[in-house]
Motif scaffolding. Structure first.
Motif: not given
Length: 76
Positions: A29-39, A53-64
């Motif tokens: 989650v920490a890694l994905a949160s960092s990736a959210c800053r650039s996406r 489990f799968t942890v991903s950056v998703s455009p369907d989830v609001p930023a932050g």
């Protein structure tokens, strides 16, 4: 226990010890949160069974934000 990077924005966490899985999920989650800053998007955590489990950056989830869901795999 293992954490695998499936793609640039998706990590998989698998294991058989609840405490280790939680630590790996926190790290993913920490890694994905960092990736959210650039996406654009937030973090989506999907539970596939008790130990996968799968942890991903998703455009369907609001930023932050972080959203958890269950999508159990069917086994016969």
């Amino acid at each position: 226990m293992a954490m695998f990077q499936r793609s640039e924005t998706t990590l998989e966490v698998d294991g058989d010890d609840a405490l280790v899985i939680q630590a790996e999920l926190d790290a993913a989650v920490a890694l994905a949160s960092s990736a959210c800053r650039s996406r654009r998007g937030g973090v989506l955590v999907t539970q596939h069974d008790y130990w996968s489990f799968t942890v991903s950056v998703s455009p369907d989830v609001p930023a932050g934000h972080l959203v958890r869901r269950q999508a159990w795999r069917v086994t016969c």
